[in-house]
Design a protein around this motif. Structure first.
Motif, short mmCIF file in Angstrom:
data_model
loop_
_atom_site.label_atom_id
_atom_site.label_comp_id
_atom_site.label_asym_id
_atom_site.label_seq_id
_atom_site.Cartn_x
_atom_site.Cartn_y
_atom_site.Cartn_z
N THR A 71 0.79 -1.23 0.00
CA THR A 71 0.00 0.00 0.00
C THR A 71 0.82 1.29 0.00
O THR A 71 0.30 2.35 -0.34
CB THR A 71 -0.92 0.03 1.23
OG1 THR A 71 -0.12 -0.07 2.43
CG2 THR A 71 -1.89 -1.15 1.20
N GLU A 72 2.11 1.23 0.38
CA GLU A 72 2.88 2.47 0.55
C GLU A 72 4.21 2.41 -0.20
O GLU A 72 5.18 3.05 0.20
CB GLU A 72 3.12 2.74 2.04
CG GLU A 72 1.83 2.96 2.81
CD GLU A 72 2.08 3.35 4.25
OE1 GLU A 72 3.23 3.23 4.71
OE2 GLU A 72 1.13 3.78 4.92
N LEU A 75 5.96 6.06 -2.41
CA LEU A 75 5.09 7.22 -2.28
C LEU A 75 5.94 8.50 -2.23
O LEU A 75 7.01 8.52 -1.62
CB LEU A 75 4.26 7.13 -0.99
CG LEU A 75 3.24 5.98 -0.92
CD1 LEU A 75 2.50 6.03 0.41
CD2 LEU A 75 2.25 6.05 -2.09
N LYS A 80 2.17 12.60 5.56
CA LYS A 80 2.22 11.29 6.20
C LYS A 80 3.63 10.74 6.19
O LYS A 80 4.09 10.16 7.18
CB LYS A 80 1.25 10.33 5.50
CG LYS A 80 1.17 8.97 6.17
CD LYS A 80 0.16 8.07 5.47
CE LYS A 80 0.08 6.71 6.17
NZ LYS A 80 -0.89 5.80 5.52
N HIS A 81 4.30 10.88 5.05
CA HIS A 81 5.70 10.44 4.91
C HIS A 81 6.50 11.65 4.42
O HIS A 81 6.49 11.97 3.22
CB HIS A 81 5.81 9.28 3.92
CG HIS A 81 5.05 8.05 4.33
ND1 HIS A 81 5.49 7.19 5.32
CD2 HIS A 81 3.86 7.55 3.90
CE1 HIS A 81 4.62 6.21 5.47
NE2 HIS A 81 3.62 6.39 4.62
N THR A 85 8.56 7.29 0.59
CA THR A 85 8.86 5.90 0.94
C THR A 85 9.70 5.26 -0.15
O THR A 85 9.77 5.75 -1.28
CB THR A 85 7.57 5.08 1.12
OG1 THR A 85 6.85 5.07 -0.12
CG2 THR A 85 6.69 5.69 2.21
N GLY A 89 8.26 0.13 0.69
CA GLY A 89 7.23 0.78 1.49
C GLY A 89 7.72 1.28 2.84
O GLY A 89 6.91 1.55 3.73
N ASP A 91 9.42 4.08 5.37
CA ASP A 91 9.49 5.53 5.49
C ASP A 91 10.95 6.00 5.43
O ASP A 91 11.78 5.59 6.26
CB ASP A 91 8.84 5.97 6.80
CG ASP A 91 8.81 7.47 6.95
OD1 ASP A 91 8.11 8.14 6.18
OD2 ASP A 91 9.52 7.98 7.85
#
Length: 302
Positions: A71-72, A75, A80-81, A85, A89, A91
């Protein structure tokens, strides 16, 4: 003791004790360093690195090792991040924060290992001269004949990949410049009158080297060590980039750049953010080293 009285006590021209004289000299050095804006910028960057390493558990909002691949993945930077990422995924900000611990560990251990070795070799070589000087300096020349990164690659290839072996390899390749500098400083003071007076009092060579020669060489070596920290960080990052330093999934900045280079066109933040971290820390050490040179090196003072 009031602030005004404390300042007057520190800056007096007639100290009443050796402790007061040393405290006054340290205070004058701090005032001189404080007046150098770039040095203070460098000090702030290094202080931020130390605080980041200490409070990594608080500053990092996510696990640096485990990500959310489904899902991440990849990104872009957002609230949020903050720095985006990576391809797994994870951070990037959290990995950079935890990576500061590895960076600080590398520079600290290399300084602790390489500086005493360089000081010892240089002071012994310069003090005794003759055959001892020839042998020690030829060994030093052998190490200096190769670029540090190339020599570190050779040693870490023989020892095996890993952050511990990388620290050992960098330490082995970092001491020769300190030995050269300490030898040069020793040659200028070994025939001084106070050294001759100490010898006439029956002091041993070891006592003279440790008690008189090493303290006089220390300031120049500290300046060189501080300036070399940037190079040490780059060598450590280079080893990590080549897969010979910290091993995955450790959040080492050089390894993070290596992992993100394949996404540099479409997902630039994966490799760029750890690169900026390396740049800022290296710049901080350079600024601080230049400031310390102006303060501690009497030949640089106007």
């Amino acid at each position: 003791m009031s602030g005004a009285f404390s300042r007057e006590w520190l800056l007096t021209d007639a100290p009443a004790s050796r402790g007061q004289a040393r405290a006054g000299q340290a205070y004058r050095s701090w005032l001189a360093l404080k007046s150098n804006r770039l040095a203070m910028v460098g000090l702030c960057i290094i202080a931020a690195l130390v605080l980041m390493a200490i409070f990594a558990d608080v500053l990092a909002p996510y696990d640096p090792i485990t990500g959310h691949l489904n899902t991440e993945r990849l990104l872009p930077p957002s609230w949020k991040h903050l720095l985006g990422t990576d391809d797994l995924g994870r951070d990037i900000w959290s990995r950079i924060v935890y990576g500061s611990r590895l960076t600080l560990m590398v520079v600290t251990l290399v300084a602790v290992i390489a500086t005493p070795v360089g000081l010892l070799v240089g002071t012994i070589s310069g003090y005794f001269g003759g055959f001892v000087d020839t042998v020690l300096m030829r060994i030093t020349d052998i190490f200096l004949a190769f670029p540090q990164l190339v020599l570190a690659l050779a040693f870490v290839s023989a020892l095996g990949p890993g952050i511990e072996n990388a620290i050992i390899a960098i330490s082995i390749t970092s001491w020769p410049p300190y030995a050269r500098l300490a030898r040069a400083e020793t040659l200028t003071i070994r025939n001084a009158d106070f050294i001759a007076a100490t010898q006439l009092q029956g002091a041993s060579s070891l006592r003279i080297i440790w008690g008189h020669v090493v303290p006089l060489c220390l300031s120049s070596v500290v300046i060189r060590v501080t300036l070399d920290m940037a190079g040490i960080i780059l060598v450590a990052a280079g080893l990590g980039f080549l897969g010979l330093g910290a091993q995955p999934p450790q959040p080492e900045w050089g390894a993070m750049i290596a992992e993100g280079r394949q996404f540099i066109i479409d997902h630039w933040w994966v490799a760029t953010m750890p690169g900026i971290a390396i740049f800022l820390v290296a710049l901080g050490f350079n600024f601080l080293g230049d400031g310390l040179r102006d303060v501690l090196d009497p030949r640089a003072q106007k």
